[in-house]
Scaffold this active site. Sequence first.
Site, PDB file in Angstrom:
ATOM      1  N   MET A  49       0.837  -1.197   0.000  1.00 33.60           N
ATOM      2  CA  MET A  49       0.000   0.000   0.000  1.00 33.60           C
ATOM      3  C   MET A  49       0.871   1.247   0.000  1.00 33.60           C
ATOM      4  O   MET A  49       1.441   1.588  -1.001  1.00 33.60           O
ATOM      5  CB  MET A  49      -0.935  -0.029   1.205  1.00 33.60           C
ATOM      6  CG  MET A  49      -2.113  -0.926   0.943  1.00 33.60           C
ATOM      7  SD  MET A  49      -3.665  -0.208   1.417  1.00 33.60           S
ATOM      8  CE  MET A  49      -3.830  -0.849   3.050  1.00 33.60           C
ATOM      9  N   CYS A  50       1.009   1.928   1.087  1.00 38.15           N
ATOM     10  CA  CYS A  50       1.650   3.235   1.230  1.00 38.15           C
ATOM     11  C   CYS A  50       0.639   4.347   0.993  1.00 38.15           C
ATOM     12  O   CYS A  50      -0.305   4.192   0.232  1.00 38.15           O
ATOM     13  CB  CYS A  50       2.832   3.484   0.302  1.00 38.15           C
ATOM     14  SG  CYS A  50       4.221   2.380   0.580  1.00 38.15           S
ATOM     15  N   GLY A  51       0.850   5.440   1.695  1.00 41.16           N
ATOM     16  CA  GLY A  51      -0.013   6.606   1.524  1.00 41.16           C
ATOM     17  C   GLY A  51       0.816   7.807   1.134  1.00 41.16           C
ATOM     18  O   GLY A  51       1.959   7.966   1.583  1.00 41.16           O
TER      19      GLY A  51
END
Lengths: 225, 307
Positions: free
Chosen positions: B1-3
């Site tokens: 994911m990661c934001g």
Amino acid sequence: MQTFDLEAEGLRALNASLHAQAADTNQTVWEIVNPKGSHAIAVGLDAPIEVNVKGSTGYYCAGMNKQATVHVHGSAGPGVAENMMSGMVVIDGDASQYAGATGHGGTLVIKGNASSRCGISMKGIDIIVHGNIGHMSAFMAQSGNLVVCGDAGDALGDSLYEARLFVRGSVKSLGADCIEKEMRPEHLEILADLLARGGCDAKPEEFRRYGSARKLYTFNIDNAY
Amino acid sequence: MCGIVGLFLKDPSLEPRLGDMLTDMLITMTDRGPDSAGIAIYGDQTAGAAKLTVQSDTPDSDFATLEDDLRRAVTGTVSMTVADTHAVLTIPNDYVAATRGYLKNTCPGVRVMSHGETLEIYKEVGLPRDVAARFDLRGMSGTHGIGHTRMATESAVTTMGAHPFNTGSDQCLVHNGSLSNHNSLRRKLRRNGVHIETENDTEVGAAYLTWRMQNGATLGEALESSLNDLDGFFTFVVGTKDGFGVVRDPIACKPAVMAETESYVAFGSEYRALVNLPGIEVARVWEPEPATVYFWSYDTPPTAKAA
């Protein structure tokens, strides 16, 4: 009408309340305030109720819907109405990627634009988009109808089975084994009904129909086990 | 994911609140990346001076005499501001290379996070909320900034594996996705003399952009060619001295939402990250198109170019 403040009461309480509604519930109209892009709002409903979401939603709003009408008064994040079985989902704004993915039934209306992979692997759902749709839409679509009043992106209907695709505007490119097909009277009739259900004032005669050429490996009986 | 989050202010009266707004956005993206966080912030500039943001795992010993040591090594005004494991060194522009050489030779525990005239990069392992508190990100002001919350997939959870990555003077990169050809590209870049520190995929992406620009490409051209040369999934946000840019790979699985008002342009991996920005109810909100390079800049009108 029941009003539910999602920010104050939380997602689990919301979905538990909605799941608790029986077929003959008297609480038929719900309003959800402060959705603030939250995930999984009004997922897994199975009652003839109306749910109005007053704002934009995050991932997977109205997933697996049965019977209920979910109306998002804003835009929807990825996977809205994923695997819907029946009922109706209306998005006033735009929908992000894979709207209506794998849907078995019911009607999804998107009044703005839909992003990539709209209706991917759809299995009977009807999707009506007032605006444009992104690339790889209706990829491996098996059944149901996808209506696009605007334009379609790249690789529309790649590896399509039996779903019908109706596009009023341009198609950037068709995917493998997807071809334009003749619009016969019975298709105009189906399309007129879809446009009426989707609240579109477009005329069926303005659309082109696309479907499967049935030339891929799976359509050759010699490849059957 | 990661934001990913990003904020480019058009209204200067919001500048004192930049760190505060970015911190809220960053913390909202904790679900997408709880293992490390970082922020690149474009703040004040001192005429004739450059800023090196440095990091040490043992700041008490490494930073104790660093300011005085540098004053002896560098002619001109030198200052140092310490924030937890990081320190911002302000040095005369002409002494950037000399200072980097000095740090490399005499301070093995000190790593350079960024260099530029306005850019500062802060990043550490931990929850975004905790990382923000350690550096007091809320108190920072600036014209624009980008932030990242990491969920590691391709390499270890370390400070050097956290984002943003510095790609050149006043330039940085954050990434959501995973590059699948980073090993072969790392070998190719190393053969071309490019220094790459870690086994991280994004560092290779950053090094690739740096290498392209060192060979004459503009940032826009480097981002366009990245669509051909990088294999895998990516939404990149790049920071430059006068603005920021966005590019998504052609498949565009990794999410991206933009919002624009008269006061700002904002980026979020999800709409959730943007919901508390002022005037978001009336903002133009949209999803950036795949394989299209977008730029917002203080010096030139916004651009969106399909590659």
